[in-house]
Design a protein around this motif. Structure first.
Motif, short mmCIF file in Angstrom:
data_model
loop_
_atom_site.label_atom_id
_atom_site.label_comp_id
_atom_site.label_asym_id
_atom_site.label_seq_id
_atom_site.Cartn_x
_atom_site.Cartn_y
_atom_site.Cartn_z
N HIS A 153 -12.53 75.69 1.67
CA HIS A 153 -11.78 76.60 2.54
C HIS A 153 -10.46 75.96 2.95
O HIS A 153 -10.17 75.79 4.14
CB HIS A 153 -12.60 76.93 3.79
N GLY A 154 -9.64 75.58 1.98
CA GLY A 154 -8.37 74.94 2.26
C GLY A 154 -8.44 73.44 2.07
O GLY A 154 -9.52 72.84 2.01
N ALA A 155 -7.26 72.81 1.99
CA ALA A 155 -7.19 71.37 1.73
C ALA A 155 -7.77 70.55 2.87
O ALA A 155 -8.49 69.57 2.65
CB ALA A 155 -5.74 70.96 1.47
N ASN A 179 -3.13 65.32 -2.64
CA ASN A 179 -2.99 66.63 -2.00
C ASN A 179 -1.74 67.33 -2.52
O ASN A 179 -0.63 67.10 -2.03
CB ASN A 179 -2.92 66.44 -0.48
N HIS A 187 -0.29 70.28 -2.18
CA HIS A 187 -0.40 71.48 -1.36
C HIS A 187 0.61 72.56 -1.72
O HIS A 187 0.34 73.75 -1.48
CB HIS A 187 -0.22 71.10 0.12
N ARG A 229 -5.57 71.45 -4.65
CA ARG A 229 -4.48 72.43 -4.65
C ARG A 229 -4.86 73.62 -3.78
O ARG A 229 -6.00 74.08 -3.82
CB ARG A 229 -4.17 72.93 -6.07
N THR A 230 -3.89 74.12 -3.05
CA THR A 230 -4.07 75.33 -2.26
C THR A 230 -3.07 76.39 -2.72
O THR A 230 -2.16 76.10 -3.50
CB THR A 230 -3.87 75.05 -0.77
N SER A 268 -1.81 78.80 -0.22
CA SER A 268 -1.24 79.43 0.96
C SER A 268 0.28 79.43 0.96
O SER A 268 0.90 80.31 1.55
CB SER A 268 -1.77 78.75 2.23
N ARG A 321 -7.29 81.13 2.78
CA ARG A 321 -7.78 79.78 3.08
C ARG A 321 -8.74 79.34 1.97
O ARG A 321 -9.96 79.35 2.12
CB ARG A 321 -8.47 79.74 4.45
N TRP A 322 -8.14 78.96 0.86
CA TRP A 322 -8.90 78.58 -0.33
C TRP A 322 -8.22 77.38 -0.98
O TRP A 322 -6.98 77.29 -1.00
CB TRP A 322 -8.95 79.74 -1.31
N ALA A 323 -9.01 76.47 -1.47
CA ALA A 323 -8.49 75.31 -2.20
C ALA A 323 -9.31 75.09 -3.44
O ALA A 323 -10.54 75.31 -3.45
CB ALA A 323 -8.51 74.06 -1.32
#
Length: 439
Positions: A152-154, A256, A258, A282-283, A285, A293-295
């Motif tokens: 759910h995100g980095a 990261n 991002h 990797r995200t 957003s 909210r995903w990575a």
């Protein structure tokens, strides 16, 4: 300065809960001193050992820190109250937030079909088609893709991994200056931060070597679009960092990435060098939408097992509805074109401000990503000075550990036509500051 907040409790657990409640409600702010152990014990009618145990638990959880003769104080970023940026004053151009330009994000149309029924996805937590898409996304950049997972995100993924891999008191090498939410997260986990200096090419090898000698058991770094400095790994820097890391095969390397698709720089990944423990995160957003909210992560098999094992015990899986939305956007031709345009636009905006500042003799850093880092002597003077001209930028204090002062300017929504005015105002503020404090 002693606090006026009334700490209560007759057990170590109760005293710790009372302090935590005071911190969460804002009655005990960062840096506020707690009463000495013996004095609080007398006030509460308990033994000094009970208070000492409460303080020890609060230290373990990152809510307070002990400063020798300075006593026990609330941590600068306590685990129950992470630092938040100040509210943007009315009427100012916000160049502090670090968010993408909404005009360069795709429309998020809701799915027409929901997942049928109420059923568990624990047996198949990841959509196979999205796994394939992630492998296709990472493979051209040289990231090994045999083992992938989602989170759910980095911050969610990094926090979970550090909690599984390390114990309170263990050391983590962190970029300095670095992303403040990551710095707060590591502190909240009760881990010890070892600052690692960065420059335009990212983490400095000699600084990383020093952090490893100081006992760092994990390294968190950004290969490009480093926040807030804007650095990116060159090929030579990547090779030098790999050489340092090969001497510590058990250290977990967290890469990261991002900003990835809109970073404005190629990826030179550490993960292709055969390191023992690694994860590339990797995200989406920054280029698909801040609500996604995903990575995605590629990692070694041990890291995969430890991450997914802990995920299974908590949320279980990442929503299949979210996965399907990300998959649809990654495969959408129009969205891909928009992302390419966004990358070019951010590069143009970043370059315009760098050029305008440079023409006025103001050194700045930002060879990739959405931010510029400008070294200054007095952060408050510059932030407040630019406020008087209608600009709102971020003071560097919340990004820094031991590095020199600076300010962060987010250029995501700064049109090139406005760059000259901002640079001119910046130069005026620096001139006013020198007149006030001496050159």
């Amino acid at each position: 300065m002693a606090t006026q907040y009334g700490i209560r409790g007759t057990t170590a657990k109760g005293i710790a809960a009372s302090v935590e409640r005071g911190v969460a409600e804002g009655a005990l702010g960062p840096g506020v001193a707690l009463p000495p152990v013996r004095r609080l014990a007398d006030e509460l009618g308990v033994s000094p050992g009970t208070v000492a145990t409460a303080y020890k638990e609060l230290r373990r959880r990152g809510i307070v820190v002990t400063r020798g003769r300075g006593g026990t104080v609330v941590a600068p970023a306590p685990a129950v109250a992470s630092r938040r940026p100040p509210k943007v004053p009315d009427g100012l151009r916000d160049l502090a937030g670090g968010h993408p330009d909404p005009r360069l994000l795709p429309a998020l149309a809701p799915l027409t079909q929901l997942s049928p029924g109420a059923r568990s996805h624990r047996a198949s937590p990841r959509l196979e088609r999205l796994e394939d898409a992630v492998r296709d996304w990472l493979r051209p950049d040289g990231v090994p893709v045999e083992h992938v997972t989602f989170a759910h995100g980095a911050l969610d993924l990094i926090g979970r991994l550090l909690a599984v891999e390390l114990r309170p008191g263990d050391a983590v090498a962190m970029e300095d200056p670095g992303y403040h939410h990551l710095l707060d997260l590591v502190a909240a986990l009760g881990l010890r931060i070892v600052p690692v200096a960065v420059d335009d090419e990212g983490v400095r090898p000699e600084a990383l070597r020093g952090a490893l000698r100081a006992g760092a058991r994990a390294v968190v770094c950004s290969p490009r679009a480093q926040n807030p400095y804007g650095g990116r790994f060159s090929a030579a820097r990547r090779d030098a960092l790999v050489e340092v890391l090969r001497s510590e095969p058990d250290v977990l390397v967290v890469e990261n990435d991002h900003a990835s698709a809109v970073a404005g720089a190629p990826l030179r990944t550490l993960t292709s060098a055969g390191l023992g423990r690694w994860v590339h995160v990797r995200t989406v957003s920054k280029f698909l939408g801040t609500d996604l909210r995903w990575a995605a992560a590629a990692c070694d098999p041990v890291t995969l097992a430890r991450h997914d094992g802990r995920l299974l015990l908590t949320s279980g899986w990442v929503s299949h509805l979210l996965q399907a939305t990300v998959l649809g956007l990654l495969n959408d031709t129009a969205t891909r074109a928009l992302v390419t345009r966004a990358e070019d636009t951010y590069a143009a905006r970043r370059g315009a401000l760098l050029r305008e500042l440079g023409e006025r003799g103001i050194a700045a850093h930002g060879v990739s990503g959405m931010n510029l880092w400008v070294p200054v002597r007095d952060e408050s003077a510059v932030v407040n000075g630019l406020r008087s001209y209608g600009w709102w930028i971020a003071a560097g204090a919340r990004f820094r550990l031991s590095s020199e002062p600076g300010v962060r300017i987010s250029v995501a929504e700064l049109e090139p036509a406005d760059a000259a005015r901002l640079a001119s105002d910046f130069a005026s503020v620096l001139g006013e500051s020198e007149a006030t404090y001496g050159g």
